[in-house]
Motif scaffolding. Structure first.
Motif, short mmCIF file in Angstrom:
data_model
loop_
_atom_site.label_atom_id
_atom_site.label_comp_id
_atom_site.label_asym_id
_atom_site.label_seq_id
_atom_site.Cartn_x
_atom_site.Cartn_y
_atom_site.Cartn_z
N LEU A 1 29.49 31.67 42.59
CA LEU A 1 30.32 31.94 41.41
C LEU A 1 31.81 31.83 41.72
N ALA A 2 32.18 31.57 42.95
CA ALA A 2 33.59 31.47 43.33
C ALA A 2 34.32 30.46 42.45
N GLY A 3 35.40 30.92 41.82
CA GLY A 3 36.21 30.05 40.99
C GLY A 3 35.63 29.74 39.63
N GLN B 1 35.75 35.78 44.42
CA GLN B 1 36.81 35.73 43.40
C GLN B 1 36.44 34.70 42.34
N LEU B 2 36.31 35.18 41.11
CA LEU B 2 35.98 34.27 40.02
C LEU B 2 37.25 33.64 39.47
N GLY B 3 37.09 32.54 38.74
CA GLY B 3 38.24 31.93 38.11
C GLY B 3 38.72 32.75 36.93
N GLU B 4 37.78 33.26 36.14
CA GLU B 4 38.13 34.04 34.96
C GLU B 4 36.93 34.85 34.51
N VAL B 5 37.19 36.04 33.98
CA VAL B 5 36.16 36.87 33.38
C VAL B 5 36.54 37.09 31.91
N LEU B 6 35.72 36.62 31.02
CA LEU B 6 35.96 36.76 29.58
C LEU B 6 35.02 37.81 29.02
N SER B 7 35.53 38.63 28.10
CA SER B 7 34.72 39.67 27.47
C SER B 7 34.68 39.43 25.97
N THR B 8 33.54 39.70 25.36
CA THR B 8 33.38 39.57 23.93
C THR B 8 32.64 40.77 23.39
#
Length: 275
Positions: free
Chosen positions: A142-144, A169-176
């Motif tokens: 899941l990196a990036g 480290q992820l690129g982005e975490v989006l929440s809905t």
């Protein structure tokens, strides 16, 4: 990592009040002959989260949690009213008394001190799902990448905390707010992965013919329970926990869960959870 909360609001999230007790298949398990309508009523706040809670074709709340709540509270001498609530407001609603408890595939892990808990009554695996043709095979992959989760859920907490050594480290975490949005985003390839209860992902795959693949390593294996406000001194949490144990012992839990999920025994192994 950044957290971008969706402004998407669902009109259906206005309160929907339906008495689920009227749809229950009698009160045979507890031997009560009193009419359900004559019982004092408890209001259960939940989210639409199949197969635990969802609206049937006639707009009646149904699902695992609806059936368990109806049966358990009936044994305790109460009728049940299910309210589909704004899940992000659940704590405020239970603390204000607008609802009596929060019940909807609600993970206890890490929240033990926030509420008075009944349960756990089932176990659940929080998992990551990707598209079937994705090159992501493990959590390390899941990196990036871009992850999408439902807001105020355990997966959101896990990914935003950044304390799990298995997660890069992820690129982005989006929440809905709307759980269905995350699945649609994954299905269209706008995000690389989503995370949620395994049972909910499997239900979505079945209902929408989605071709997702669930990673083998879970984010978390946890107990799910029913949350009451800390200032609630009625003792309903303790009584409900005892009722859950009785329903497991007499086979009622297995019967209810088996209506919705194959191999129901594996979801009832609450004694195997780490304390």
């Amino acid at each position: 990592m950044t957290n971008q909360r969706s402004n998407h609001k669902i009109p259906r999230r206005t309160f929907l009040k339906v008495c689920a007790a009227a749809a229950a298949a009698g009160l045979t398990a507890c031997g009560k002959t009193q009419a359900a309508a004559a019982l004092p009523e408890l209001t259960v706040g939940s989210d639409s989260y199949p197969p635990f809670v969802y609206l049937s074709n006639d707009s009646t709340p149904t699902g695992i949690d609806v059936d368990i709540a109806t049966e358990a509270f009936a044994r305790m001498g109460y009728a049940v009213q299910i309210e589909i609530i704004d899940w992000e407001q659940k704590t405020n609603l239970v603390e204000s008394g607008a609802i009596d408890c929060i019940w909807g595939c609600f993970s206890m892990d890490g929240r033990e001190q926030l509420y008075r808990w009944a349960g756990p009554y089932m176990t659940s695996r929080q998992v990551v799902a990707v598209n079937a043709d994705s090159g992501i095979e493990t959590l390390a992959d899941l990196a990036g990448k871009t992850m999408m989760v439902q807001s105020t859920t355990k997966p959101e907490e896990i990914f935003l905390a950044g304390t799990d050594p298995r997660i890069p480290q992820l690129g982005e975490v989006l929440s809905t707010e709307d759980r269905s949005v995350q699945y649609a985003m994954l299905n269209c390839g706008y995000v690389d992965a989503v995370a949620a209860h395994e049972t909910a992902i499997l239900q979505y795959m079945q209902d929408c013919n989605a071709n997702f693949r669930i990673l083998e390593e879970p984010l978390l294996v946890t107990g799910i329970g029913v949350a009451f406000a800390l200032n609630d001194t009625r003792g309903l949490d303790e009584q409900l926990t005892k009722t859950f144990a009785a329903m497991r012992a007499d086979g009622t839990m297995k019967q209810i869960v088996g209506k919705y999920l194959p191999d129901p025994e594996k979801y009832l192994e609450v004694d195997a959870l780490e304390p």
